[in-house]
Write a protein that holds these residues in place. Structure first.
Motif, PDB file in Angstrom:
ATOM      1  N   UNK A  85       0.835  -1.202   0.000  1.00  0.00           N
ATOM      2  CA  UNK A  85       0.000   0.000   0.000  1.00  0.00           C
ATOM      3  C   UNK A  85       0.870   1.252   0.000  1.00  0.00           C
ATOM      4  N   UNK A  86       1.900   1.265   0.859  1.00  0.00           N
ATOM      5  CA  UNK A  86       2.797   2.418   0.910  1.00  0.00           C
ATOM      6  C   UNK A  86       3.488   2.609  -0.434  1.00  0.00           C
ATOM      7  N   UNK A  87       3.928   1.517  -1.048  1.00  0.00           N
ATOM      8  CA  UNK A  87       4.612   1.626  -2.332  1.00  0.00           C
ATOM      9  C   UNK A  87       3.691   2.201  -3.396  1.00  0.00           C
ATOM     10  N   UNK A  88       2.445   1.740  -3.438  1.00  0.00           N
ATOM     11  CA  UNK A  88       1.510   2.270  -4.431  1.00  0.00           C
ATOM     12  C   UNK A  88       1.302   3.764  -4.264  1.00  0.00           C
ATOM     13  N   UNK A  89       1.225   4.204  -3.023  1.00  0.00           N
ATOM     14  CA  UNK A  89       0.824   5.584  -2.784  1.00  0.00           C
ATOM     15  C   UNK A  89       1.997   6.549  -2.711  1.00  0.00           C
ATOM     16  N   UNK A  90       3.217   6.046  -2.502  1.00  0.00           N
ATOM     17  CA  UNK A  90       4.347   6.960  -2.347  1.00  0.00           C
ATOM     18  C   UNK A  90       5.403   6.814  -3.430  1.00  0.00           C
ATOM     19  N   UNK A  91       5.416   5.714  -4.178  1.00  0.00           N
ATOM     20  CA  UNK A  91       6.391   5.568  -5.255  1.00  0.00           C
ATOM     21  C   UNK A  91       5.777   6.155  -6.516  1.00  0.00           C
ATOM     22  N   UNK A  92       5.791   7.477  -6.613  1.00  0.00           N
ATOM     23  CA  UNK A  92       5.221   8.182  -7.760  1.00  0.00           C
ATOM     24  C   UNK A  92       6.198   9.262  -8.169  1.00  0.00           C
ATOM     25  N   UNK A  96      -5.087   2.428  -8.440  1.00  0.00           N
ATOM     26  CA  UNK A  96      -4.828   2.004  -7.071  1.00  0.00           C
ATOM     27  C   UNK A  96      -5.535   2.867  -6.026  1.00  0.00           C
ATOM     28  N   UNK A  97      -6.051   4.046  -6.431  1.00  0.00           N
ATOM     29  CA  UNK A  97      -6.792   4.874  -5.482  1.00  0.00           C
ATOM     30  C   UNK A  97      -8.302   4.674  -5.583  1.00  0.00           C
TER      31      UNK A  97
END
Length: 658
Positions: free
Chosen positions: A540-547, A574-575
């Motif tokens: 979840x962290x990777x989806x939301x912060x690796x941008x 993913x959101x």
């Protein structure tokens, strides 16, 4: 010609003489006013490293080494104020007579420039965005289109491009480096395989001979969505390197970007002279660049032993190999013993410092008493993390694999598949076969089993987790990754007896969701190892912060118009539903004036820190302020919420005005 202290001599054993350079064609150019010597085939970075420049600058007073993953943007001196003309130092071919400047913040003042040490570029890196790439803010121009786009020119990408062409597809192959082939040369050969050089030469020749494949080198993809990518390409026009941003359309995309080398976490792990084994191998093989005549190795992965043997063959004194694994086994380990190398299993650096005399490194062993080790260079490897950066930017999901100790992709992404090491394959045979398998997936054909043989652990130990040393009481920083971000390992504040209570230093980063910039995939992996991210929440962290780019920036060009400010229905995959089916876009008004970074998580209160407890996320900055996506029950006007962005900050919700 000026001396190149870090250039290995021609004809050095085992291929470290530099396959990409022509020593019969010397050149000179200026970088920030100083004269740099090199050869035709050098990049600006490789020539600078060969000439002895090994320091990027200072981050909060601590020197940071210059390495390919953290090389700054440069520009021709006459075009320094035009972001569209910025160039990547690591991908730009050096040109005789050119004059370049590095882009970034330096200590102001004429005296600072005059007395800048010759080994450093002199950049100030305190800001989280110090190494941001200027071209990411540039709208793309229409680029080539094809039936299939393959991202990555290693063995998996080459295999995928050939399989696509044989299936009747037109193919564009985009490779970030100036050369095809990838990094499989570091990993050796299993029984029944061709040598790495033979595999790469064969696949590269077949791609070059296939008219259906258009190859773009020095072309890095930095934004992606289903059906389209945005790239930055360096090309030679009229003898001058120029950068341009292109949008490439393709209904089918293969991501074959390989694996990232993780950084062991110890104090001083980004000092000048500390280099990852992958970067060191490429610089030596391609450009004949190797700093120093003595080296230490610290690893939790067996290919580092192969590099140690290659270095020894090239005349480098390998003083010792530290291996964080307690009982490692490998054919490379056996061979290195035959070289007489001293091996220390179950050991890793605890701290590294630069000795005052001669610039050598002083290496303390974690948890062990005794004298420090010394060498001119420390080569490190903390294992390998599939490069899922573009997968996450495209909306793909991942989860933490406990046995492998890394993030691995899960689920599907419309029109996009992974291949090679990015897909989690370990062997060169598996990577090559996975390229053809990726095309079968995209075309809906029956898939064939991929043969990815794993050697018995009794004979070949699996990679261990990236080493994590005990924190140092002196506050020397230990960084989570070796890329363009400079996230430090959180450390408790040190209380000083002579300071009053209210003046005591505050704790630094306590949870990774407070980081003031997008996270790298390896930052997330390090966060799991340090206990900053629960393994179940890592995906979840990777989806939301690796941008790497703001939402909706991809496609913002004349060829593919898109709404400048997306609504809820325009959110990435993913959101969708992440904060409930009725989540709303709202305006966030901070209690104290500040700007929040996209990707910062929103919580009900400052007591919540678990990523799965988040009730929303910051989306973007707009003319009306900071916009966020929050759960419906939290979207009432005036409601206070906490945003974790480099420390918890209070904000109040207002109705959206976009």
């Amino acid at each position: 010609m000026r001396p190149q202290h870090n250039r290995l001599p021609a004809g050095v054993a085992r291929g470290f003489s530099g396959s990409a350079i022509d020593r019969g064609r010397p050149l000179r150019f200026r970088l920030d006013g100083r004269i740099i010597s090199g050869f035709a085939g050098d990049t600006v970075l490789s020539a600078a490293l060969a000439s002895g420049i090994d320091t990027l600058g200072l981050c909060r007073g601590h020197p940071i080494g210059l390495v390919p993953r953290a090389a700054p943007a440069i520009s021709h001196a006459s075009l320094a104020n035009d972001p569209q003309r910025a160039l990547p130092m690591a991908r730009t071919a050096a040109q005789d007579g050119a004059e370049y400047v590095t882009l970034g913040v330096r200590r102001p003042g004429t005296l600072a420039r005059l007395f800048q040490p010759g080994r450093t570029l002199g950049l100030l890196l305190d800001d989280a965005h110090a190494l941001d790439r200027p071209w990411r803010s540039v709208a793309g121009s229409p680029g080539p289109s094809a039936d299939l786009l393959v991202i990555g020119g290693g063995v998996a990408g080459l295999s995928a491009a050939l399989a696509g062409a044989r299936s009747g597809l037109s193919v564009v192959l985009a490779e970030a480096s100036p050369y095809l082939g990838g990094n499989s040369g570091l990993f050796g050969t299993q029984d029944g395989e061709d040598s790495p050089d033979e595999s790469m030469a064969r696949l590269s020749a077949e791609v070059a001979a296939n008219a259906a494949v258009t190859t773009l080198t020095a072309t890095r993809v930095f934004a992606i969505r289903s059906g389209q990518v945005r790239v930055h390409q360096v090309e030679m026009l009229n003898g001058t390197a120029q950068g341009r941003v292109l949008d490439i359309a393709a209904p089918r995309i293969v991501i074959a970007t390989g694996a990232l080398e993780r950084l062991p976490i110890f104090a001083g792990n980004r000092l000048p002279g500390v280099t990852g084994t992958l970067d060191a191998h490429e610089l030596a093989v391609r450009y004949g660049v190797w700093s120093g005549q003595s080296a230490l190795f610290a690893t939790s992965s067996s290919p580092a032993y192969r590099l140690a043997m290659l270095a020894s063959d090239a005349g480098i004194a390998v003083n010792r190999v530290l291996d964080a694994r307690p009982h490692p086994a490998s054919r490379f380990i056996q061979f290195s013993r035959a070289y007489g190398m001293v091996q220390s299993p179950g050991a890793m650096p605890g701290a590294v410092d630069i000795a005052r005399a001669g610039g050598t490194l002083s290496v303390e062993i974690d948890g062990r008493e005794g004298p420090s080790l010394s060498a001119e260079r420390l080569l490190v490897c903390g294992g390998w993390q599939p490069d899922l950066t573009l997968w996450h930017v495209a909306g793909g999901a991942s989860q933490w694999h406990h046995d492998h100790g890394r993030l691995e992709a899960v689920g599907t992404c419309e029109g996009i598949v992974l291949a090679g090491s990015a897909a989690g394959y370990f062997t060169r045979r598996g990577c090559i076969q996975s390229g053809a398998d990726a095309i079968d997936q995209l075309l809906g054909r029956p898939r064939q089993a991929v043969d990815d043989p794993i050697i018995d652990p009794l004979h070949e130990s699996a990679d261990g987790p990236a080493g994590i040393a005990e924190p140092r009481p002196d506050g020397r920083p230990a960084y989570l990754d070796g890329g363009v971000g400079f996230l430090e390992r959180p450390a408790p504040p040190r209380r000083r007896w002579h300071m009053p209570f209210h003046a005591q230093p505050k704790a630094g980063l306590l949870v990774l969701s407070e980081a003031p910039q997008p996270l790298a995939v390896c930052d997330v992996a390090a966060g799991v190892g340090l206990g900053l991210i629960p393994p179940a929440a890592a995906g979840v962290v990777a989806q939301e912060r690796v941008a790497l780019v703001p939402l909706a920036q991809v496609g913002d060009s004349a060829t593919l118009p898109e709404r400048a400010q997306p609504g809820v229905d325009d959110l990435p995959h993913y959101l969708q539903g992440r904060f409930g089916p009725d989540a709303r876009i709202v305006r966030l008004v901070p209690s104290v004036q500040r700007i929040f970074e996209p990707g910062a998580l929103i919580y009900r209160s400052s007591d919540d820190i678990h990523p799965l407890e988040a009730i929303g996320v910051v989306l973007r900055q707009s003319v009306n302020g900071t916009m966020g996506l929050v759960a419906a029950q939290a979207a009432s006007a005036g409601r206070p919420v906490t945003i974790r962005d480099k420390g918890a900050a209070l904000a109040h919700i207002r109705p959206s005005e976009d």
